[in-house]
Design a protein around this motif. Structure first.
Motif, PDB file in Angstrom:
ATOM      1  N   GLY A  90       0.818  -1.208   0.000  1.00 53.34           N
ATOM      2  CA  GLY A  90       0.000   0.000   0.000  1.00 53.34           C
ATOM      3  C   GLY A  90       0.853   1.260   0.000  1.00 53.34           C
ATOM      4  N   SER A  91       1.978   1.211   0.683  1.00 57.21           N
ATOM      5  CA  SER A  91       2.867   2.374   0.714  1.00 57.21           C
ATOM      6  C   SER A  91       3.509   2.598  -0.651  1.00 57.21           C
ATOM      7  CB  SER A  91       3.956   2.186   1.771  1.00 57.21           C
ATOM      8  OG  SER A  91       3.382   2.176   3.051  1.00 57.21           O
ATOM      9  N   VAL A  92       3.750   1.512  -1.369  1.00 58.98           N
ATOM     10  CA  VAL A  92       4.306   1.650  -2.721  1.00 58.98           C
ATOM     11  C   VAL A  92       3.263   2.305  -3.625  1.00 58.98           C
ATOM     12  CG1 VAL A  92       5.333   0.417  -4.661  1.00 58.98           C
ATOM     13  CG2 VAL A  92       5.689  -0.422  -2.332  1.00 58.98           C
ATOM     14  N   VAL A  93       2.001   1.874  -3.485  1.00 57.19           N
ATOM     15  CA  VAL A  93       0.906   2.484  -4.250  1.00 57.19           C
ATOM     16  C   VAL A  93       0.812   3.975  -3.925  1.00 57.19           C
ATOM     17  CG1 VAL A  93      -1.610   2.531  -4.502  1.00 57.19           C
ATOM     18  CG2 VAL A  93      -0.411   0.334  -4.431  1.00 57.19           C
ATOM     19  N   ALA A  94       0.900   4.296  -2.629  1.00 54.52           N
ATOM     20  CA  ALA A  94       0.782   5.694  -2.207  1.00 54.52           C
ATOM     21  C   ALA A  94       1.912   6.544  -2.798  1.00 54.52           C
ATOM     22  CB  ALA A  94       0.795   5.783  -0.682  1.00 54.52           C
ATOM     23  N   ALA A  95       3.130   5.995  -2.792  1.00 54.95           N
ATOM     24  CA  ALA A  95       4.265   6.737  -3.353  1.00 54.95           C
ATOM     25  C   ALA A  95       4.051   6.963  -4.846  1.00 54.95           C
ATOM     26  CB  ALA A  95       5.564   5.974  -3.098  1.00 54.95           C
ATOM     27  N   ARG A  96       3.560   5.926  -5.519  1.00 54.65           N
ATOM     28  CA  ARG A  96       3.328   6.040  -6.962  1.00 54.65           C
ATOM     29  C   ARG A  96       2.276   7.108  -7.253  1.00 54.65           C
ATOM     30  NH1 ARG A  96       3.180   0.333  -8.343  1.00 54.65           N
ATOM     31  NH2 ARG A  96       5.457   0.393  -8.201  1.00 54.65           N
ATOM     32  N   MET A  97       1.214   7.127  -6.437  1.00 55.54           N
ATOM     33  CA  MET A  97       0.159   8.126  -6.639  1.00 55.54           C
ATOM     34  C   MET A  97       0.702   9.532  -6.424  1.00 55.54           C
ATOM     35  SD  MET A  97      -3.068   6.189  -4.832  1.00 55.54           S
ATOM     36  CE  MET A  97      -4.232   7.547  -4.940  1.00 55.54           C
ATOM     37  N   ALA A  98       1.605   9.682  -5.457  1.00 54.07           N
ATOM     38  CA  ALA A  98       2.188  10.999  -5.203  1.00 54.07           C
ATOM     39  C   ALA A  98       2.983  11.471  -6.419  1.00 54.07           C
ATOM     40  CB  ALA A  98       3.076  10.946  -3.964  1.00 54.07           C
ATOM     41  N   VAL A  99       3.745  10.544  -7.009  1.00 57.77           N
ATOM     42  CA  VAL A  99       4.556  10.906  -8.179  1.00 57.77           C
ATOM     43  C   VAL A  99       3.639  11.317  -9.332  1.00 57.77           C
ATOM     44  CG1 VAL A  99       6.198  10.043  -9.886  1.00 57.77           C
ATOM     45  CG2 VAL A  99       6.453   9.412  -7.476  1.00 57.77           C
ATOM     46  N   GLU A 100       2.557  10.558  -9.512  1.00 53.55           N
ATOM     47  CA  GLU A 100       1.615  10.887 -10.594  1.00 53.55           C
ATOM     48  C   GLU A 100       0.916  12.219 -10.340  1.00 53.55           C
ATOM     49  OE1 GLU A 100       0.663   6.147 -11.238  1.00 53.55           O
ATOM     50  OE2 GLU A 100      -0.948   7.487 -10.602  1.00 53.55           O
ATOM     51  N   ASP A 101       0.441  12.417  -9.100  1.00 55.26           N
ATOM     52  CA  ASP A 101      -0.295  13.644  -8.805  1.00 55.26           C
ATOM     53  C   ASP A 101       0.605  14.876  -8.860  1.00 55.26           C
ATOM     54  OD1 ASP A 101      -2.359  11.957  -8.476  1.00 55.26           O
ATOM     55  OD2 ASP A 101      -2.632  12.248  -6.319  1.00 55.26           O
ATOM     56  N   PHE A 102       1.869  14.679  -8.567  1.00 55.51           N
ATOM     57  CA  PHE A 102       2.827  15.772  -8.669  1.00 55.51           C
ATOM     58  C   PHE A 102       3.030  16.152 -10.129  1.00 55.51           C
ATOM     59  CE2 PHE A 102       7.334  16.992  -9.231  1.00 55.51           C
ATOM     60  CZ  PHE A 102       7.322  18.177  -8.522  1.00 55.51           C
ATOM     61  N   GLY A 103       2.787  15.204 -11.030  1.00 55.65           N
ATOM     62  CA  GLY A 103       2.961  15.466 -12.455  1.00 55.65           C
ATOM     63  C   GLY A 103       4.414  15.441 -12.868  1.00 55.65           C
ATOM     64  N   ALA A 104       5.162  14.498 -12.324  1.00 53.31           N
ATOM     65  CA  ALA A 104       6.594  14.437 -12.604  1.00 53.31           C
ATOM     66  C   ALA A 104       6.861  14.333 -14.109  1.00 53.31           C
ATOM     67  CB  ALA A 104       7.205  13.246 -11.863  1.00 53.31           C
ATOM     68  N   ASP A 105       6.061  13.526 -14.802  1.00 49.78           N
ATOM     69  CA  ASP A 105       6.257  13.332 -16.249  1.00 49.78           C
ATOM     70  C   ASP A 105       6.168  14.653 -17.001  1.00 49.78           C
ATOM     71  OD1 ASP A 105       6.741  10.731 -16.058  1.00 49.78           O
ATOM     72  OD2 ASP A 105       4.777  10.029 -16.791  1.00 49.78           O
ATOM     73  N   LYS A 106       5.080  15.394 -16.722  1.00 51.40           N
ATOM     74  CA  LYS A 106       4.846  16.649 -17.432  1.00 51.40           C
ATOM     75  C   LYS A 106       5.946  17.656 -17.143  1.00 51.40           C
ATOM     76  CE  LYS A 106      -0.144  16.536 -17.417  1.00 51.40           C
ATOM     77  NZ  LYS A 106      -1.016  16.783 -16.280  1.00 51.40           N
ATOM     78  N   LYS A 107       6.485  17.592 -15.941  1.00 53.54           N
ATOM     79  CA  LYS A 107       7.533  18.542 -15.564  1.00 53.54           C
ATOM     80  C   LYS A 107       8.898  18.086 -16.045  1.00 53.54           C
ATOM     81  CE  LYS A 107       5.013  20.330 -11.667  1.00 53.54           C
ATOM     82  NZ  LYS A 107       4.583  20.137 -10.315  1.00 53.54           N
ATOM     83  N   SER A 150       1.879  11.994   1.218  1.00 58.08           N
ATOM     84  CA  SER A 150       2.126  13.417   1.446  1.00 58.08           C
ATOM     85  C   SER A 150       3.608  13.743   1.522  1.00 58.08           C
ATOM     86  CB  SER A 150       1.471  13.851   2.755  1.00 58.08           C
ATOM     87  OG  SER A 150       0.104  13.660   2.663  1.00 58.08           O
ATOM     88  N   SER A 151       4.378  12.852   2.156  1.00 54.12           N
ATOM     89  CA  SER A 151       5.799  13.171   2.309  1.00 54.12           C
ATOM     90  C   SER A 151       6.517  13.103   0.962  1.00 54.12           C
ATOM     91  CB  SER A 151       6.457  12.244   3.338  1.00 54.12           C
ATOM     92  OG  SER A 151       6.333  10.898   2.967  1.00 54.12           O
ATOM     93  N   VAL A 152       6.124  12.149   0.122  1.00 54.04           N
ATOM     94  CA  VAL A 152       6.761  12.060  -1.202  1.00 54.04           C
ATOM     95  C   VAL A 152       6.393  13.282  -2.042  1.00 54.04           C
ATOM     96  CG1 VAL A 152       6.803  10.770  -3.370  1.00 54.04           C
ATOM     97  CG2 VAL A 152       6.968   9.552  -1.197  1.00 54.04           C
ATOM     98  N   LEU A 153       5.117  13.697  -1.930  1.00 57.58           N
ATOM     99  CA  LEU A 153       4.667  14.878  -2.676  1.00 57.58           C
ATOM    100  C   LEU A 153       5.486  16.112  -2.286  1.00 57.58           C
ATOM    101  CD1 LEU A 153       2.355  15.362  -4.693  1.00 57.58           C
ATOM    102  CD2 LEU A 153       0.923  16.079  -2.790  1.00 57.58           C
ATOM    103  N   HIS A 154       5.659  16.284  -0.973  1.00 59.77           N
ATOM    104  CA  HIS A 154       6.392  17.454  -0.494  1.00 59.77           C
ATOM    105  C   HIS A 154       7.875  17.354  -0.879  1.00 59.77           C
ATOM    106  CE1 HIS A 154       6.876  21.039   1.878  1.00 59.77           C
ATOM    107  NE2 HIS A 154       7.804  20.491   2.646  1.00 59.77           N
TER     108      HIS A 154
END
Lengths: 292, 403
Positions: free
Chosen positions: B48-65, B311-315
């Motif tokens: 679940g923590s791996v899923v959460a980290a992945r969601m943070a990366v996606e929501d941050f929009g790393a690809d687009k940036k 949240s921590s990965v996002l930040h």
């Protein structure tokens, strides 16, 4: 904890016996399988877990309660054992013990992994059967009815198994077949079938213990993995393959572990291995085993 | 030869074309999620923590940036030595930039030291010990979600206030249990209560009957469970069997996750009081996150540990973006400098000792009749404001805090 009142000690002894009942039932199955088939059955923990899961499925999917599970789980898991024996273990009898150990260990990892993947690691709830809830106040402790049931039930199962193997004609065939399968076969007894059924029976014992455990512990994919190593230590201490040895040692080590939980709880999950090491130093064949 | 020469020239041009300060090491930000993936803490953290980290990366929009982010994960098996060697391997060989989650305080304390020595970054969500922002605090570590002090302050205080003034502890015998017991004992004693006994059990114990019998004999009003995950659920389940609550004693689950409540079932868990910093059913944003998360995590709803990883990965990614570097020590410093804002914990901040600050919530587990369905488990009893939820900065003995 310096001074422990005698009453508290009585309670702890009883608790130890109850936990010993699980060790006894599980190590008995292992001892039967090893003594008669020479297989070190590492799937035993997984089969115990499967027993608990059969109880859970029976309730969730078919509405069949605890009493049905006591019947169904040994039969179904025993059948699983028989299939395993026929298809995978049989070709390994001619080889070293190690191959059987590796195979059963691998099967255990696969079964546990599949269940963990499907059901997670927190476990699933299984309610106590209504007839066995509540408890008795013994004066020195509160004894839950279910725990009393566990100890009585497992004593009956263990002693009947011992009786069948050591005191009946069927048991004598079994013992003879392990000493000299060729000779027994020459008397017209179907030895391979007997061995298959024996394995199935040993596995059924594990499943039965799993059903007994379901209302006390969570029905958890890892419940067997946590227990199997301890149970192996019990078998080694009792003497590999000794039926009575596994029963007596199972109960006795339950008590020792229980007392450790009072006097030095930090060591409660290692005390059995300490005893194992000591026994192996003094009596390498185990307390009840015979040197071959 | 000419081909080789062309390649060399091309490489030199490519390298020199990079902005002088852009220092994303090997052009990839590599996140290592390290936790228990196979044992008693695997549902509350685990995959679940791996899923959460992945969601943070996606929501941050790393690809687009145009930021390249990779996630790796591993199982530390609750063993500090295994966790340490994975961490070393990740940092030295696999070029991992930040280690995330690490439930099990024993493992987290070991990883904390290695990450500090290597100058990388460590975002703790799963581990509980308040020592991570106390005497073991590090300029490379942020402790995000919760800690033992916050749990003691929330649950311990609430229970003493309602009359639970004599305690007996069942404590998991490792860094986490000891810290939780210590912090709760301090709260109990300060509020005028008394600890009349304690027993330490090995991690991952199946049978608690012997310990429960000792707790019963102590006649303490409250049996404090300073353990977590499968240990807590087993203890609660067996306490019911031994008639502990009917006998007039009460259980205090000092660290209970929503996955534990789910595993116990409401009939066994009802009435438990617990402290969490995140509950999925708090507002529209948390509900939306939980729904997306559950779809990707075998329909298991997020625990506060999962939320903390997200949240921590996002930040962290925001700080890397602002800094244009993934140098561990500098990113952590930047994270402390920037105010935090995310859908799960709202606005907050990070203190100099590495403590992330946000409110904590005191929940009560619902009765079966109050629950509208699976995962509808908590009702809010009170909110502990952010400035009171965690240990005051000057009481932690963190060497980073100037006195």
């Amino acid at each position: 904890m310096t001074a422990i009142p005698i009453q508290a000690l009585m309670g702890q002894l009883l608790i130890g016996l109850i936990n010993g009942a699980f060790y006894a039932m599980l190590s008995l199955g292992l001892a039967v399988i090893f003594g008669l088939l020479n297989i070190i059955n590492f799937t035993h923990g997984a089969q115990y877990m499967l027993g608990a899961f059969v109880a859970y499925f029976a309730l969730q999917w078919a509405g069949l309660g605890y009493w049905w599970a006591l019947l169904l789980a040994p039969v179904l898991v025993g059948l699983f054992g028989i299939v395993l024996e026929r298809t995978m273990l049989k070709p390994l009898y001619q080889l070293d013990h190690l191959y059987g150990l590796l195979l059963t260990f691998g099967v255990a990892l696969i079964v546990q992994g599949l269940f963990r993947n499907a059901f997670g690691s927190s476990g699933l709830p299984y309610a106590m059967p209504a007839a066995l809830t509540g408890g008795y106040n013994l004066g020195f402790m509160f004894l839950p009815t279910y725990r009393a049931w566990v100890i009585v039930f497992s004593l009956v199962v263990c002693l009947s198994t011992w009786y069948v193997i050591e005191r009946t004609r069927l048991g004598s065939y079994l013992r003879a077949a392990t000493e000299n399968p060729g000779l027994v076969q020459a008397f017209g007894i179907n030895v391979p079938r007997m061995i298959t059924l024996t394995y199935g029976f040993g596995v059924a014992l594990a499943a039965l213990a799993g059903v007994l455990a379901a209302p006390i512990y969570q029905v958890n994919p890892l419940m067997g993995a946590d227990l199997i190593i301890v149970v192996f230590a019990v078998v080694v201490i009792g003497g590999m393959g000794s039926i009575i040895g596994s029963i007596v040692t199972g109960f006795a080590l339950g008590v020792v572990e229980g007392l450790t939980k009072v006097f030095y709880p930090e060591a409660s999950n290692t005390v059995i291995f300490v005893i194992m090491a000591l026994v192996l130093l003094v009596r390498p064949a185990g307390l009840f085993g015979q040197e071959r | 030869m000419s081909l080789l020469r062309v390649l060399v020239v091309a490489a030199i041009v490519a390298v020199s074309a990079l902005p002088a300060h852009a220092q994303i090491s090997d052009n990839v930000i590599k996140i290592g999620v390290l936790n228990d993936q196979s044992s008693l803490y695997a549902d509350l953290a685990g995959q679940g923590s791996v899923v959460a980290a992945r969601m943070a990366v996606e929501d941050f929009g790393a690809d687009k940036k145009g930021m390249k982010v990779e996630i790796v994960s591993a199982d530390h098996q609750n063993k500090p030595d295994v966790g340490s060697s994975i961490t070393r391997q990740w940092i030295d060989v696999d070029k991992v930039d930040v280690i995330v989650d690490v439930p099990n305080s024993g493992v987290a304390l070991a990883v904390n030291q290695i990450v500090r020595d290597k100058g990388k970054a460590f975002l703790v969500s799963g581990a509980a010990t308040a020592d991570l922002t106390g005497k073991a605090c590090s300029p490379n570590t942020i402790h995000w979600t919760y800690d033992t002090w916050a749990l003691a302050n929330g649950t311990g205080n609430a229970i003493v206030k309602t009359g639970g003034d004599t305690w007996f502890f069942l404590t998991a015998d490792y860094a986490f249990g000891h810290a939780l017991e210590r912090d709760t004992e301090a709260v109990v004693t300060k509020a005028g209560g008394k600890v009349i006994g304690k027993v330490r059990h090995p991690l991952n114990t199946q049978d608690f009957s012997s310990f429960l019998l000792q707790a019963q004999a102590s006649k303490a009003k409250i049996i404090g469970l300073a353990n977590a995950g499968g240990d807590t659920t087993n203890a609660i389940k067996q306490a019911a069997e031994f008639g502990i609550v009917r006998g007039g004693q009460n259980l205090a689950g000092l660290l209970v996750f929503i996955t534990d409540v789910h595993a116990l079932g409401l009939d066994k868990a009802q009435g438990l009081i617990l402290t969490e910093t995140f509950y999925w059913d708090s507002n529209d944003r948390t509900r939306a996150f939980a729904k997306r998360f559950a779809e990707r995590n075998r329909q298991i709803y997020p625990t506060m540990v999962h939320a903390g990883v997200y949240s921590s990965v996002l930040h962290y990614l925001k700080a890397v973006e602002a800094l244009k570097s993934d140098d561990g020590t500098r990113v952590i410093a930047k994270m402390k400098e920037m105010p935090t804002d995310d859908p799960l914990f709202g606005k907050g901040s990070i203190r100099v000792d590495g403590r992330k600050i946000h409110p904590a919530y005191l929940f009560e587990v619902k009765k079966p009749s109050e629950s509208k369905g699976t995962w509808d488990y908590y009702k809010l009893r009170s909110t502990i404001p952010a400035d009171q939820a965690f240990r005051p900065l000057d009481q932690g003995d963190c060497p980073l805090v100037k006195k």
